[in-house]
Design a protein around this motif. Sequence first.
Motif, PDB file in Angstrom:
ATOM      1  N   GLU A  46     -12.152  48.323 -33.169  1.00 24.09           N
ATOM      2  CA  GLU A  46     -13.077  47.130 -33.598  1.00 24.09           C
ATOM      3  C   GLU A  46     -14.379  47.211 -33.335  1.00 24.09           C
ATOM      4  O   GLU A  46     -16.025  46.485 -33.930  1.00 24.09           O
ATOM      5  N   ARG A  47     -14.186  48.374 -32.604  1.00 22.86           N
ATOM      6  CA  ARG A  47     -16.333  47.787 -31.771  1.00 22.86           C
ATOM      7  C   ARG A  47     -16.900  48.888 -33.093  1.00 22.86           C
ATOM      8  O   ARG A  47     -18.853  48.725 -32.600  1.00 22.86           O
ATOM      9  N   LEU A  70     -24.137  41.061 -25.513  1.00 23.40           N
ATOM     10  CA  LEU A  70     -23.618  39.368 -25.875  1.00 23.40           C
ATOM     11  C   LEU A  70     -22.309  38.773 -26.071  1.00 23.40           C
ATOM     12  O   LEU A  70     -22.174  38.592 -26.228  1.00 23.40           O
ATOM     13  N   SER A  71     -21.214  39.704 -27.189  1.00 24.05           N
ATOM     14  CA  SER A  71     -20.743  39.765 -27.717  1.00 24.05           C
ATOM     15  C   SER A  71     -19.773  39.861 -26.402  1.00 24.05           C
ATOM     16  O   SER A  71     -18.535  39.241 -26.674  1.00 24.05           O
ATOM     17  N   ARG A  72     -19.738  40.241 -25.162  1.00 26.32           N
ATOM     18  CA  ARG A  72     -19.203  40.391 -24.386  1.00 26.32           C
ATOM     19  C   ARG A  72     -18.851  38.580 -22.856  1.00 26.32           C
ATOM     20  O   ARG A  72     -18.625  38.658 -22.447  1.00 26.32           O
ATOM     21  N   HIS A  73     -19.421  37.860 -23.396  1.00 24.89           N
ATOM     22  CA  HIS A  73     -19.688  36.791 -23.276  1.00 24.89           C
ATOM     23  C   HIS A  73     -19.744  35.766 -24.159  1.00 24.89           C
ATOM     24  O   HIS A  73     -20.844  35.091 -24.835  1.00 24.89           O
ATOM     25  N   PRO A  74     -18.106  35.313 -24.354  1.00 25.95           N
ATOM     26  CA  PRO A  74     -18.285  34.550 -25.790  1.00 25.95           C
ATOM     27  C   PRO A  74     -19.013  32.943 -25.438  1.00 25.95           C
ATOM     28  O   PRO A  74     -18.836  32.386 -26.791  1.00 25.95           O
ATOM     29  N   ASP A  75     -18.820  32.772 -24.562  1.00 21.93           N
ATOM     30  CA  ASP A  75     -18.809  31.070 -23.879  1.00 21.93           C
ATOM     31  C   ASP A  75     -20.191  31.188 -23.509  1.00 21.93           C
ATOM     32  O   ASP A  75     -20.922  30.022 -23.836  1.00 21.93           O
ATOM     33  N   GLU A  76     -21.471  32.012 -23.633  1.00 19.71           N
ATOM     34  CA  GLU A  76     -22.959  32.099 -23.435  1.00 19.71           C
ATOM     35  C   GLU A  76     -23.555  31.415 -25.009  1.00 19.71           C
ATOM     36  O   GLU A  76     -22.702  31.671 -26.017  1.00 19.71           O
ATOM     37  N   CYS A  78     -26.166  31.879 -28.037  1.00 20.00           N
ATOM     38  CA  CYS A  78     -26.284  33.011 -29.021  1.00 20.00           C
ATOM     39  C   CYS A  78     -27.358  32.933 -29.967  1.00 20.00           C
ATOM     40  O   CYS A  78     -27.884  33.614 -30.518  1.00 20.00           O
TER      41      CYS A  78
END
Length: 137
Positions: A46-47, A70-76, A78
Amino acid sequence: MFSIGDLSRRTGVKVPTIRYYEQMGLIAAADRTGGNQRRYERPDLERLTFIRHARDLGFPIDAIRELLALSRHPDEPCERADDIAREQLIEVREKIARLRKLEDELERIASHCGAHSVGDCYVIRALSDHGLCNHEH
């Protein structure tokens, strides 16, 4: 589990490029079998698919690295991802503008030539003398 060849076939990314991405830290170093073969898992696939798509859109490695982080922090928020995409859009538009200038100049040079011998060829002269071009390119 996927071999590096499987990963390459599934993503369209060449094996040397996968190794390069490992060296660059874009994908984690693969686990190794007893025979020292790389083995990848679904998240690696996927990566790598994400990286391939981003490269197809022209994103530079540093931007991809940041997008992956950034994708490692889905609740942050965008906002930064949006900024990166807008920066890439500006770069693409600038490239298109440069390519249009090149197209115009090549069309002008090619259509200007009516000679039947290389000695009188406007294309050859224009390539030898940048001053014959209509604008900087």
